[in-house]
Motif scaffolding. Sequence first.
Motif, PDB file in Angstrom:
ATOM      1  N   TRP A  67     -37.050  17.479  15.113  1.00  0.00           N
ATOM      2  CA  TRP A  67     -36.344  17.444  16.403  1.00  0.00           C
ATOM      3  C   TRP A  67     -37.325  17.462  17.576  1.00  0.00           C
ATOM      4  O   TRP A  67     -37.047  16.858  18.618  1.00  0.00           O
ATOM      5  N   ASP A  70     -38.171  13.844  17.721  1.00  0.00           N
ATOM      6  CA  ASP A  70     -37.056  12.913  17.915  1.00  0.00           C
ATOM      7  C   ASP A  70     -36.231  13.184  19.171  1.00  0.00           C
ATOM      8  O   ASP A  70     -35.531  12.277  19.642  1.00  0.00           O
ATOM      9  N   LEU A  74     -34.949   9.955  20.975  1.00  0.00           N
ATOM     10  CA  LEU A  74     -33.511   9.712  20.990  1.00  0.00           C
ATOM     11  C   LEU A  74     -32.982   9.549  22.411  1.00  0.00           C
ATOM     12  O   LEU A  74     -32.249   8.598  22.706  1.00  0.00           O
ATOM     13  N   LEU A 231     -28.369  11.625  13.620  1.00  0.00           N
ATOM     14  CA  LEU A 231     -29.654  12.261  13.339  1.00  0.00           C
ATOM     15  C   LEU A 231     -29.469  13.695  12.846  1.00  0.00           C
ATOM     16  O   LEU A 231     -30.240  14.170  12.001  1.00  0.00           O
ATOM     17  N   TYR A 302     -45.511   9.855  11.958  1.00  0.00           N
ATOM     18  CA  TYR A 302     -45.083  11.237  11.763  1.00  0.00           C
ATOM     19  C   TYR A 302     -45.934  11.939  10.711  1.00  0.00           C
ATOM     20  O   TYR A 302     -46.294  13.104  10.842  1.00  0.00           O
ATOM     21  N   ALA A 423     -36.921   6.699  16.007  1.00  0.00           N
ATOM     22  CA  ALA A 423     -36.249   7.985  15.775  1.00  0.00           C
ATOM     23  C   ALA A 423     -35.777   8.110  14.338  1.00  0.00           C
ATOM     24  O   ALA A 423     -35.925   9.166  13.698  1.00  0.00           O
ATOM     25  N   VAL A 426     -38.801   8.664  11.866  1.00  0.00           N
ATOM     26  CA  VAL A 426     -39.258  10.057  11.891  1.00  0.00           C
ATOM     27  C   VAL A 426     -38.267  10.948  11.150  1.00  0.00           C
ATOM     28  O   VAL A 426     -38.646  11.825  10.364  1.00  0.00           O
ATOM     29  N   ALA A 427     -36.967  10.723  11.401  1.00  0.00           N
ATOM     30  CA  ALA A 427     -35.941  11.563  10.777  1.00  0.00           C
ATOM     31  C   ALA A 427     -35.956  11.434   9.266  1.00  0.00           C
ATOM     32  O   ALA A 427     -35.882  12.438   8.536  1.00  0.00           O
TER      33      ALA A 427
END
Length: 480
Positions: A67, A70, A74, A231, A302, A423, A426-427
């Motif tokens: 988070w 992101d 986001l 997400l 990441y 995003a 990375v998630a």
Amino acid sequence: MSETALRAPSRPPGTREPAPSPRRPGAVLALMSACVVLAVALVAAVNLALPKLAASGLEPGHAQLVWIVDAYVLVFACLLIPAGALGDRRGRKGALLAGLAVFAAGCVLAALAPDVGVLIAGRALSGAGAALIMPATLSLAVGSAPPGRRAHAVAVWTAATGAAGIVGNLGGGLVLQYLPWQGLFWASAPLALLLLALTARLAPRMAPSPTAGPADPPGTALLVLASLALLTGIIEGPQHGWGSALVLGSFAAAAVLGALFLAHGLRSARPLFDPRVFRARALRGGTLGIAATFFGLFALFYVNAQYLQYEKGYSPALAGLAIGPVAVGMIAVSRYSPALVRRLGRTPLVAAGLTCVVAGLALLSLLTSGTPYVWYAGILLLLSLGMGLAMPALSTTVLGALPDARAGLGSGLNGAAREFGSALGVAVMGTVLAGTGRDGFTDGMATGFRVTAAVVAVLGAVTVWWLREPRGASAGRKRA
């Protein structure tokens, strides 16, 4: 529309022709490029801070680390199109000044954060500032340039966005080498304020457009909430369980809110964007291809710093330098992309580029702590070669799929696809790593890259299918 070369508009879409600026357009272009570099570089730099953040007194968990990255991306992605519309309606210079101020405030809040929640809020605030910065800088750079130099202004601005990731890795690595993680944000805030002062002095004022697009608050809210719910489901799955009420509820909310966003776009007189534009196969393929390539790239970003620092023992500065080969292929190959499109065609070029990206991600899944850096650098070069082949063709496809009167929407979709892909990359990578823990980092990284490669392969196949040329187009190009 078919293959279209990247052209600078005679003036920013929907604006009046600005009066000649008494200031040097070269200085304005350099200033706008610097603003873009700052906004984009912080995305890459924060990834380098993850090892220090994980060991800090904030004690963030795996989901919270995702988070922290992101939240910025986001908000940046969701607000990019409405922020551009706001700048068109209220004035680009004012939007840029506001964006730099909000960006700096977010950096200060993040630096002073007493807990992870405040840090994430600061990152989100900086993302909102970045969304105001990006479209305003392009409009001001093009609008301040003489008519014969506007294509050059677009090229320089685009190059700045590409170079920003490397600047973020190198600059962030140097800062984190000598300062704690807060130093990254303390360094960014004064830079934003310096650029704000220079913008107030040097940037020309351009009249707001009487035909500017809508800000569409309801559509923007639905897009933000749908993206946040999606997400949340992906990131929180490992911690709460994929069958938990939180995760299933998040995915259900994302589906409902996404459907409401599409319905609103179809029924509203002036929506954030009309979903019917995606009837154009080229626009669908271009945006999906951009999202897919950045999905893979930011999965790498990441994990890169954590792999090099945890497994290879690199310092933050050396880890930032070690990602440098990613830029080489993009810079060396992308300049030849327009000529290659004319010679070979858009679809084969995009297919070759995405194949290189998938191959690079698959090879990254074979890394261990004992892998020599030369092999790692070679894989990064392969991946960047694919980016350099595919990205210019994909971007010009998106811009060329819409008429000149809607070029602002094309630019916004281009940027939004890039940030949404980032995003999600990375998630997904963070979610896979969360299931392995620190001791199983290389196993989790290998699994993450295999998953990422599979996703990019599927999305890439759909992209190539949508971008395929009509029969006879290849023969006609060869005759030409």
